[in-house]
Design an enzyme around this catalytic site. Structure first.
Site, PDB file in Angstrom:
ATOM      1  N   CYS A 253       0.823  -1.220   0.000  1.00 10.90           N
ATOM      2  CA  CYS A 253       0.000   0.000   0.000  1.00 10.90           C
ATOM      3  C   CYS A 253       0.850   1.260   0.000  1.00 10.90           C
ATOM      4  O   CYS A 253       0.487   2.271  -0.615  1.00 10.90           O
ATOM      5  CB  CYS A 253      -0.922   0.013   1.209  1.00 10.90           C
ATOM      6  SG  CYS A 253      -2.203  -1.219   1.087  1.00 10.90           S
TER       7      CYS A 253
ATOM      8  N   CYS B 222      31.631 -23.055  -5.240  1.00 12.63           N
ATOM      9  CA  CYS B 222      32.301 -23.273  -6.534  1.00 12.63           C
ATOM     10  C   CYS B 222      33.715 -22.715  -6.409  1.00 12.63           C
ATOM     11  O   CYS B 222      34.222 -22.563  -5.295  1.00 12.63           O
ATOM     12  CB  CYS B 222      31.511 -22.630  -7.667  1.00 12.63           C
ATOM     13  SG  CYS B 222      31.495 -20.838  -7.598  1.00 12.63           S
TER      14      CYS B 222
END
Ligand SMILES: Nc1ncnc2c1ncn2[C@@H]1O[C@H](COP(=O)(O)OP(=O)(O)OP(=O)(O)O)[C@@H](O)[C@H]1O
Length: 369
Positions: A189, A332
């Site tokens: 809102c 990784c």
């Protein structure tokens, strides 16, 4: 005592006159305990009508204070209340309307622990909050604790209401909205705006569903979604059904519920899902941590000193659904592919705490030396 009973009878006379409601309806309301979450646009009208109708115990949870931009729709508050805690002002105003009811206030931000602590002592929960993290959390808590939940939401000129009941065939919020929207997709809102009267209508409808649920009058919006458009007077009731697939990431017990980070799963703080080597070491000390190396076969240096799975990024998407743990850390070489992997899993999983190691194995090895 006689006189007080007389006054009470007079207070509720016009609703007791209704044969569907009657004295029995009044008695049921007097014995009921209703918890209202959020004393904002939806919570204010809901609280006003529930208090006026004579709900015996009303709980109110809200951490916020009244601000001037609340006043066009949060009708419990006036200009002189700006800066005050909403729950305390609400308590005062509701007591003035109906001194015969008990009001319990919780000036706190609802989190998983507070849900488990509070919900059990109430018969029904009315959600008047305004954000997805709280809605998913409240829904999951109500499912776990078998509490009926009256849902409502508004944005701009549109509003919706539904009742999530407790039996096996009952639909819940996850059947309706399987995934939280991605950040920025749905505006709140404060960003999108809202006509003040709309939460008045929807919050009052939520109060009506609560009253029907407690008294057994009429039919509640169970397995249905009611939508209303204030500009064109369009309204619709859509039938809903259970979608098992949507429920697979719901916490299955209280422990899983407590360890779910709802803000994070709704994209709040998504940028923070990278952790550094020090944080990884701390996580390794915890149980149920799953480390996943997403580098391709043969990439060095090898990960040592912690149990881990190898799931190369090239084939990871097909394997994502097999990942099951409280906390997963993707690793990784330098932290880029692991971040990609973390994002992929986060898109389909709303329960696991998912992290990517910043700087990858290279940084971690240096840190350990
Ligand atoms: N996790 C939560 N715990 C407690 N209260 C909450 C939580 N989430 C939201 N709320 C409360 O729910 C209410 C929602 O009200 P509303 O949608 O009208 O927005 P607001 O936050 O008051 O105003 P605005 O969005 O304009 O700044 C607020 O009072 C807010 O503090």
């Amino acid at each position: 005592m006689m006189q007080q009973t007389g006054i009470i009878q007079e207070r509720y006379h016009r609703q007791v006159l209704l044969k569907e409601f009657g004295e029995q309806g009044q008695q049921r309301l007097a014995e009921a305990k209703v918890l209202v979450l959020g004393a904002g646009g939806l919570g204010c009208p809901a609280l006003l009508y529930l208090a006026a109708a004579g709900v015996g115990t009303l709980g109110i949870v809200d951490f916020d204070t009244v601000s001037i931009s609340n006043l066009h729709r949060q009708v419990l508050y006036g200009t002189e209340d700006i800066g005050q805690l909403k729950v305390l002002v609400a308590e005062q105003k509701l007591k003035a309307i109906n001194p015969d009811i008990n009001i319990l206030t919780y000036p706190a931000k609802l989190d998983t622990a507070l849900c488990l602590e509070l919900f059990d002592s109430y018969d029904i929960i009315l959600d008047g909050t305004d954000n997805f993290a709280t809605r998913y959390m409240v829904n999951d808590a109500c499912v776990l604790l078998q509490k009926p939940l009256v849902y409502g939401a508004v944005s701009r000129f549109e509003g919706q209401v539904a009742v999530f009941a407790t039996d096996k065939t009952a639909v819940n919020y996850r059947d309706l909205f399987p995934q939280p929207p991605v950040e920025g997709e749905v505006l709140n809102c404060a960003e999108a705006g809202v006509l003040g009267v709309l939460p008045g209508i929807i919050g009052s409808m939520q109060a009506n569903e609560v009253i029907k649920w407690i008294t057994g009058m009429g039919e509640v919006l169970k397995n249905q979604l009611y939508t209303y458009h204030a500009l064109y007077n369009q309204h619709m009731t859509v039938e809903l059904s259970v979608v098992e697939e949507n429920r697979k990431w719901m916490p299955k017990n209280e422990q899983e519920f407590l360890s779910t980070n709802y803000e994070w799963l709704c994209g709040i703080g998504v940028d923070a899902k990278e952790i550094d080597s020090k944080q990884l070491e701390a996580l390794i000390a915890q149980e149920k941590l799953l480390v996943i190396d997403v580098r391709e076969e043969g990439e060095l240096p090898a990960i040592t000193g912690v149990q881990h799975l190898k799931m190369p990024l090239s084939g990871l998407k097909e394997q994502l659904h097999t990942i099951d743990a409280d906390t997963v850390v993707f690793i990784c070489q330098s932290g880029k592919r692991s971040l990609q992997a973390a994002n992929w899993l986060a898109e389909i999983n709303t329960r696991i705490n998912i992290y990517s190691l910043k700087g990858g194995v290279l940084h971690w090895k240096t840190y350990k030396q």
